[in-house]
Design a protein around this motif. Structure first.
Motif, PDB file in Angstrom:
ATOM      1  N   ARG A  32      34.117 -13.459  41.789  1.00 23.77           N
ATOM      2  CA  ARG A  32      34.945 -14.304  42.646  1.00 23.77           C
ATOM      3  C   ARG A  32      35.331 -13.510  43.895  1.00 23.77           C
ATOM      4  NH1 ARG A  32      33.391 -17.804  39.951  1.00 23.77           N
ATOM      5  NH2 ARG A  32      34.529 -19.509  38.930  1.00 23.77           N
ATOM      6  N   VAL A  33      35.436 -14.225  45.004  1.00 24.44           N
ATOM      7  CA  VAL A  33      35.839 -13.635  46.273  1.00 24.44           C
ATOM      8  C   VAL A  33      36.900 -14.534  46.884  1.00 24.44           C
ATOM      9  CG1 VAL A  33      35.082 -13.033  48.610  1.00 24.44           C
ATOM     10  CG2 VAL A  33      33.579 -12.583  46.664  1.00 24.44           C
ATOM     11  N   LEU A  34      37.916 -13.935  47.497  1.00 27.01           N
ATOM     12  CA  LEU A  34      38.976 -14.723  48.113  1.00 27.01           C
ATOM     13  C   LEU A  34      39.574 -13.941  49.275  1.00 27.01           C
ATOM     14  CD1 LEU A  34      40.556 -17.420  47.770  1.00 27.01           C
ATOM     15  CD2 LEU A  34      42.267 -16.109  46.498  1.00 27.01           C
ATOM     16  N   SER A 122      25.642  -2.416  44.144  1.00 23.51           N
ATOM     17  CA  SER A 122      25.093  -1.863  42.900  1.00 23.51           C
ATOM     18  C   SER A 122      26.141  -1.051  42.149  1.00 23.51           C
ATOM     19  CB  SER A 122      23.882  -0.978  43.217  1.00 23.51           C
ATOM     20  OG  SER A 122      22.845  -1.727  43.818  1.00 23.51           O
ATOM     21  N   LEU A 123      26.966  -0.314  42.897  1.00 22.01           N
ATOM     22  CA  LEU A 123      28.003   0.502  42.273  1.00 22.01           C
ATOM     23  C   LEU A 123      29.006  -0.378  41.533  1.00 22.01           C
ATOM     24  CD1 LEU A 123      29.117   3.397  41.963  1.00 22.01           C
ATOM     25  CD2 LEU A 123      30.428   3.006  44.060  1.00 22.01           C
ATOM     26  N   LEU A 124      29.474  -1.438  42.178  1.00 22.35           N
ATOM     27  CA  LEU A 124      30.413  -2.344  41.528  1.00 22.35           C
ATOM     28  C   LEU A 124      29.770  -3.030  40.329  1.00 22.35           C
ATOM     29  CD1 LEU A 124      32.130  -3.980  44.638  1.00 22.35           C
ATOM     30  CD2 LEU A 124      33.066  -2.241  43.113  1.00 22.35           C
ATOM     31  N   SER A 125      28.493  -3.396  40.473  1.00 22.73           N
ATOM     32  CA  SER A 125      27.785  -4.018  39.358  1.00 22.73           C
ATOM     33  C   SER A 125      27.694  -3.066  38.175  1.00 22.73           C
ATOM     34  CB  SER A 125      26.387  -4.444  39.808  1.00 22.73           C
ATOM     35  OG  SER A 125      25.657  -5.003  38.743  1.00 22.73           O
ATOM     36  N   GLU A 126      27.389  -1.804  38.483  1.00 23.43           N
ATOM     37  CA  GLU A 126      27.279  -0.795  37.432  1.00 23.43           C
ATOM     38  C   GLU A 126      28.615  -0.600  36.720  1.00 23.43           C
ATOM     39  OE1 GLU A 126      25.554   2.038  35.009  1.00 23.43           O
ATOM     40  OE2 GLU A 126      24.506   0.843  36.524  1.00 23.43           O
ATOM     41  N   VAL A 127      29.687  -0.495  37.492  1.00 21.23           N
ATOM     42  CA  VAL A 127      31.012  -0.275  36.909  1.00 21.23           C
ATOM     43  C   VAL A 127      31.451  -1.480  36.081  1.00 21.23           C
ATOM     44  CG1 VAL A 127      33.444   0.074  37.460  1.00 21.23           C
ATOM     45  CG2 VAL A 127      31.701   1.334  38.707  1.00 21.23           C
ATOM     46  N   SER A 128      31.081  -2.678  36.532  1.00 19.98           N
ATOM     47  CA  SER A 128      31.511  -3.889  35.824  1.00 19.98           C
ATOM     48  C   SER A 128      30.834  -4.051  34.471  1.00 19.98           C
ATOM     49  CB  SER A 128      31.252  -5.130  36.681  1.00 19.98           C
ATOM     50  OG  SER A 128      29.866  -5.390  36.804  1.00 19.98           O
ATOM     51  N   GLU A 129      29.777  -3.249  34.215  1.00 20.35           N
ATOM     52  CA  GLU A 129      29.160  -3.282  32.891  1.00 20.35           C
ATOM     53  C   GLU A 129      30.158  -2.838  31.818  1.00 20.35           C
ATOM     54  OE1 GLU A 129      26.278  -4.341  31.997  1.00 20.35           O
ATOM     55  OE2 GLU A 129      25.134  -4.526  33.851  1.00 20.35           O
ATOM     56  N   SER A 130      31.115  -2.006  32.227  1.00 20.94           N
ATOM     57  CA  SER A 130      32.111  -1.504  31.271  1.00 20.94           C
ATOM     58  C   SER A 130      33.335  -2.400  31.177  1.00 20.94           C
ATOM     59  CB  SER A 130      32.550  -0.090  31.678  1.00 20.94           C
ATOM     60  OG  SER A 130      31.439   0.767  31.777  1.00 20.94           O
ATOM     61  N   GLY A 131      33.415  -3.412  31.999  1.00 26.53           N
ATOM     62  CA  GLY A 131      34.563  -4.313  31.991  1.00 26.53           C
ATOM     63  C   GLY A 131      34.794  -4.890  33.375  1.00 26.53           C
ATOM     64  N   PRO A 132      35.529  -6.006  33.450  1.00 32.79           N
ATOM     65  CA  PRO A 132      35.748  -6.661  34.749  1.00 32.79           C
ATOM     66  C   PRO A 132      36.490  -5.759  35.731  1.00 32.79           C
ATOM     67  CG  PRO A 132      37.141  -7.629  33.047  1.00 32.79           C
ATOM     68  CD  PRO A 132      36.188  -6.732  32.346  1.00 32.79           C
ATOM     69  N   LEU A 158      27.940 -11.168  45.767  1.00 33.71           N
ATOM     70  CA  LEU A 158      28.468 -11.161  44.402  1.00 33.71           C
ATOM     71  C   LEU A 158      28.194 -12.505  43.740  1.00 33.71           C
ATOM     72  CD1 LEU A 158      31.925  -9.425  44.953  1.00 33.71           C
ATOM     73  CD2 LEU A 158      30.034  -8.525  43.596  1.00 33.71           C
ATOM     74  N   LEU A 159      27.808 -12.459  42.481  1.00 34.22           N
ATOM     75  CA  LEU A 159      27.552 -13.709  41.766  1.00 34.22           C
ATOM     76  C   LEU A 159      27.864 -13.587  40.286  1.00 34.22           C
ATOM     77  CD1 LEU A 159      26.479 -16.598  41.862  1.00 34.22           C
ATOM     78  CD2 LEU A 159      24.176 -15.687  41.488  1.00 34.22           C
ATOM     79  N   SER A 162      31.052  -9.817  37.204  1.00 32.72           N
ATOM     80  CA  SER A 162      32.407  -9.624  36.668  1.00 32.72           C
ATOM     81  C   SER A 162      33.255  -8.809  37.648  1.00 32.72           C
ATOM     82  CB  SER A 162      32.370  -8.916  35.308  1.00 32.72           C
ATOM     83  OG  SER A 162      31.744  -9.723  34.354  1.00 32.72           O
ATOM     84  N   VAL A 163      33.170  -9.185  38.911  1.00 29.21           N
ATOM     85  CA  VAL A 163      33.905  -8.488  39.962  1.00 29.21           C
ATOM     86  C   VAL A 163      34.669  -9.503  40.793  1.00 29.21           C
ATOM     87  CG1 VAL A 163      33.711  -7.095  42.070  1.00 29.21           C
ATOM     88  CG2 VAL A 163      32.247  -6.595  40.097  1.00 29.21           C
ATOM     89  N   ALA A 164      35.949  -9.215  41.034  1.00 27.00           N
ATOM     90  CA  ALA A 164      36.735 -10.001  41.986  1.00 27.00           C
ATOM     91  C   ALA A 164      36.993  -9.133  43.209  1.00 27.00           C
ATOM     92  CB  ALA A 164      38.057 -10.439  41.364  1.00 27.00           C
ATOM     93  N   LEU A 165      36.747  -9.702  44.386  1.00 27.87           N
ATOM     94  CA  LEU A 165      36.989  -8.990  45.639  1.00 27.87           C
ATOM     95  C   LEU A 165      37.953  -9.842  46.458  1.00 27.87           C
ATOM     96  CD1 LEU A 165      36.450  -6.714  47.587  1.00 27.87           C
ATOM     97  CD2 LEU A 165      34.284  -7.773  48.210  1.00 27.87           C
ATOM     98  N   VAL A 166      39.168  -9.324  46.652  1.00 26.67           N
ATOM     99  CA  VAL A 166      40.234 -10.094  47.284  1.00 26.67           C
ATOM    100  C   VAL A 166      40.740  -9.350  48.508  1.00 26.67           C
ATOM    101  CG1 VAL A 166      42.431 -11.278  46.912  1.00 26.67           C
ATOM    102  CG2 VAL A 166      40.888 -10.907  44.983  1.00 26.67           C
TER     103      VAL A 166
END
Length: 911
Positions: A32-34, A122-132, A158-159, A162-166
């Protein structure tokens, strides 16, 4: 935020609900992005704090934009990513290198900004593998430009991570436009009353209370802050109510009133904190110590109400920081910046130190100017063009020696052009040209001025300016001079369609002395360009073919600098295989380098060439990739490939609207290549629809513009349409021009098209032979649409010769090909011809790549079918591996398959 206090987060139920839904979606594996935006004091930061406090089970990353940090490239991004730097080593090598370079962790060539963006994705995607993961960027209006562009790109890609960018911002931000928004308005009347009553101890008359609420406009900070300086008696009696100035100014003035009452040492401590952007309390206290400020003398209850010293130094509100800084005198500000420079480590943080020194300088200072120049070099090495320009601009202002100032002004102007700040570039070049000390610097200044004119849009000013610069550069830097000649030629040929300048530039290139040794690719390209204009295609074709051969092994740096010009010439050799290979390699090189600002242009060329061979599904995928990148980078993309594709498909409604819009916009921008392409597309469309008068009008309009490639390609459309409406004079005139352009090519493409067009105007015996020659030659090419049209024209001619059996064979062949390719209008024209020849035929829908896959899904499916892994597909299409996997699950469902191995068989392929 103070208005939470004892009464909680007042009047923000709906906003909190939006944030709660966002957090819930991210916990289920979505992204999600806001962008939360609103005027100062409306409570954006409080909402972001609410989101962070309620983000249980999520890793929270936070950054804050700081106004004085806007000149430091990637400063905000670095804040956000610092907790993740231990994971950078897990990224693919090009992405890892890019991120480490911009963060100063390694030396290297400046990475393309959007390769950095892919690395962050890619970094955020990698980190989100361990949790949102929740990423919060407050005061986003003060992000540095590099960070804003990177995070804007990441937000659009982002799609399924499991990442929110606000983002929290006072206003809409150019690099974040188009992202989901939440506008924070003033509180409603009831909530405003409740907050005011909770914040004031006086029992207010309801008229006085209503007036305060009205004056505050529902702004929570105003409701809390504006009454603060009024006594109970004043409030109760209605005296001393807020002035009707703009609300942010009134709030800031309220803070100023409180600041002015502080002790001198307290004000100085606040000023140090306001001038130090990192929020490092140790740094602030070291600077304070240099100025004789101690906690015992500077901290009290009033100071604590405005700023807090904890792990970081934080102001109650950004308006406090700006109020403190504005209230200080120039001398105090300079003293504070000097103290901060003295306590900033020159090895660890040389750029912030240089910026503090610049802010401390009251007059020109060569030492500081030199430091800023070094900082500009480091910024450029990290890919921070806007930062480099800012450092150099300040360096110019602090330089007293006129010759040195001129040199720095040229460098600053050049950096400003590359950063897109054309107004600053013009001002700096004006400064430089006042005191240019040498002819070499004068030549560089003229080159920059020409680049400014070129960057400002397609116009007839840039080509002669660039030509003059190239001539001046020759004695000093022959390589740069050649690149400038090529830039000038391209500006005249592809942009402004400036025939006079094009002839002058081509003549100047012809006059260049030969260089020793074997000619290099740029020599061959320049020779072909010049000969094409001065001697015609017959003479130029040999040089152009040699240039195209050389381009196969063109070094990457050269392709990135001037490969666009060579790619633009490849159609002139009438070799579709060479054209496809040239475009495909160029696009792959640019994609691998991560230069997303240029990639859509190369993809557009590749997509157009792919359309010409009739692979519409692949072309649609290329268009989807190109448009996606253009949208993510915020760089406008001319719809040339879509124009050609929709016209060939025969989609009249979509194509007509796009053609009209392109002609209008391109004409307004002076981009005559766009007008020519649109008119050519219109001619193709109308010939398919058998509206020959419309096709003739469009083709004639296109050929009236002196464009070197498209105005030649439109000639077959003009000839066909003119013959159909009985205008043999126009047809024969166009045929002469086509022969001049096509015969030197001496390829099956050129001779096949020429034979087809000659057949339209030939007598019975010659026409039959020419149609057969056309079909034979085009059958040896990849150009299936052109071959199908040759069959159709031959079949139409045969029917008019009463050879119905032969006619039906060729028209049936054409019809089947048109349906297979997806050329609906031409297929319908062929179907009507079959009916006229006496054959009964059921109308068939044109075939597509898949009834269900989107262009992007098909592209992913094709790449996976070729054996690429999810990370490899993601790197190619600038998606995260998790997003690729998300798309694959949908693709498997649509194609009713269960494994990657089945993809190649499940996807239809072009014949």
């Amino acid at each position: 935020m103070a208005f939470r206090g004892q009464v909680g987060l007042v009047g923000r139920g709906s906003e909190c609900g939006v944030l709660d839904q966002m957090a819930a979606a991210v916990r289920t594996g979505e992204s999600r992005v806001l962008v939360v935006h609103g005027a100062p004091g409306t409570g954006k930061s409080a909402l972001l704090e609410y989101l962070q406090n309620s983000a249980t089970g999520m890793r929270v990353l936070r950054a804050v934009g700081v106004e004085s940090e806007m000149e430091l490239a990637f400063a905000t991004l670095h804040q956000l990513c610092v907790p993740l730097l231990d994971r950078v080593k897990e990224l693919p090598e090009p992405q890892r290198d890019a991120l480490e370079t911009v963060f100063g962790m390694r030396a290297g060539t400046p990475p393309e900004r959007f390769l950095v963006a892919l690395a962050v994705l890619s970094l955020l995607s990698e980190v989100s593998e361990s949790g949102p993961v929740l990423c919060v960027v407050d005061d986003a209006q003060w992000m540095d430009q590099a960070s804003a562009q990177v995070l804007g790109f990441v937000a659009r890609r982002l799609l399924a991570e499991s990442v929110a960018l606000v983002f929290g911002a006072r206003r809409r931000i150019r690099d974040l436009l188009g992202l989901p928004e939440l506008e924070v308005m003033g509180l409603g009347k009831a909530d405003a009353h409740a907050l005011l009553e909770a914040a004031t101890h006086a029992r207010l008359d309801h008229h006085i209370r209503d007036r305060i609420v009205a004056e505050a406009g529902g702004n929570p900070l105003a409701l809390l802050e504006l009454p603060r300086e009024r006594t109970v008696t004043q409030l109760a009696g209605g005296f001393g109510l807020p002035r009707t100035d703009t609300l942010p100014n009134r709030i800031e003035q309220s803070f100023l009133s409180r600041i002015e009452k502080l002790a001198e040492q307290s004000r100085l401590l606040l000023l140090i904190a306001a001038a130090e952007p990192v929020g490092d309390p140790a740094l602030v206290w070291r600077a304070a110590q240099r100025l004789g400020v101690t906690s015992a003398t500077a901290l009290d209850d009033e100071t604590a109400g405005l700023v807090s010293f904890d792990i970081r130094v934080t102001f109650r509100h950004p308006l406090v920081r700006s109020a403190v800084y504005r209230a200080a005198g120039d001398e105090d500000r300079r003293a504070v910046h000097l103290a901060l420079a003295e306590v900033t480590d020159p090895q660890i943080d040389p750029d912030r130190r240089a910026w503090h020194l610049a802010s401390a300088a009251a007059e020109p200072d060569e030492t500081v100017a030199a430091e800023l120049e070094l900082s500009a070099g480091r910024a450029q090495a990290r890919g921070g063009l806007a930062s480099a320009a800012a450092f150099l601009q300040r360096s110019v202002a602090l330089t007293s020696d006129t010759a040195r100032r001129a040199e720095r002004a040229v460098a600053a102007a050049d950096a400003s052009v590359r950063a897109g700040d054309l107004d600053a570039a013009r001002r700096l070049i004006d400064i430089a040209e006042l005191d240019v000390p040498s002819e070499w610097l004068r030549a560089r200044a003229q080159l920059v001025r020409g680049r400014i004119a070129h960057a400002a849009g397609f116009n007839q000013e840039a080509p002669p300016m660039l030509l003059a610069a190239a001539r001046r550069l020759e004695p000093f830097d022959s390589e740069l001079a050649l690149e400038t000649y090529l830039l000038a030629w391209g500006a005249a040929a592809w942009g402004a369609a400036d025939a006079e300048s094009l002839v002058a530039i081509s003549g100047a290139i012809r006059e260049l002395p030969p260089r020793p040794g074997s000619p290099r690719p740029i020599d061959l390209v320049l020779e072909g360009c010049a000969l094409l204009v001065t001697e015609g295609r017959g003479t130029a074709i040999t040089a152009l073919r040699r240039a195209m051969t050389a381009l196969v092994d063109l070094p990457v740096p050269d392709l990135l600098k001037w490969g666009w010009a060579a790619c633009g010439l490849s159609p002139a050799v009438w070799d579709e295989q060479v054209m496809l290979e040239t475009y495909a390699r160029a696009a792959e090189v640019v994609r691998t380098a991560g230069i997303l600002t240029e990639l859509p242009i190369y993809l557009a060329s590749l997509g157009a060439a792919t359309s010409l061979i009739g692979d519409f599904a692949t072309a649609a995928g290329i268009v989807a990739e190109s448009e996606g990148i253009a949208a993510a980078t915020g760089i406008p993309l001319a719809p040339y490939t879509t124009l050609i594709l929709t016209a060939m498909q025969g989609n009249e409604t979509e194509a007509s609207a796009l053609i009209a819009a392109t002609i209008e916009q391109s004409a307004a921008d002076g981009q005559l290549t766009g007008v020519t392409t649109a008119q050519w597309s219109a001619a193709v469309l109308y010939n398919g629809l058998a509206r020959y008068q419309d096709a003739l009008s469009a083709a004639q309009a296109s050929t009236r513009i002196a464009q070197l490639v498209v105005s030649v390609w439109v000639l077959p459309e003009l000839i066909e349409a003119a013959v159909r409406v009985g205008d043999d004079k126009a047809a024969r005139g166009a045929l002469e021009h086509l022969a001049d352009a096509a015969e030197p090519g001496d390829t099956d493409w050129s001779h096949g098209i020429l034979a087809r067009c000659r057949a339209l105007l030939a007598d019975e015996t010659a026409a039959d032979d020419l149609y057969r020659e056309s079909i034979e030659r085009l059958g040896r090419t990849l150009l299936r649409p052109e071959l199908a049209r040759a069959h159709l024209l031959y079949g139409e001619w045969l029917r008019r010769q009463s050879r119905r059996v032969d006619a039906r064979h060729h028209v049936r062949t054409a019809y089947d090909m048109f349906v297979s390719i997806g050329m609906a209008a031409f297929a319908e024209r062929a179907r009507r011809e079959l009916l006229a020849s006496g054959e009964k035929i059921r109308k068939r829908s044109v075939e597509t790549s898949s009834d269900e896959l989107t262009p992007q899904e098909r592209q992913i499916a094709m790449l996976v079918g070729e054996g690429l892994s999810n990370p490899e597909v993601g790197a190619r299409l600038f998606l995260s591996p998790r997003t690729v996997e998300w798309h694959l699950r949908k693709i498997f469902t649509k194609l009713s398959i269960t494994s990657r191995r089945q993809l190649r068989e499940a996807l239809p392929h072009a014949e």
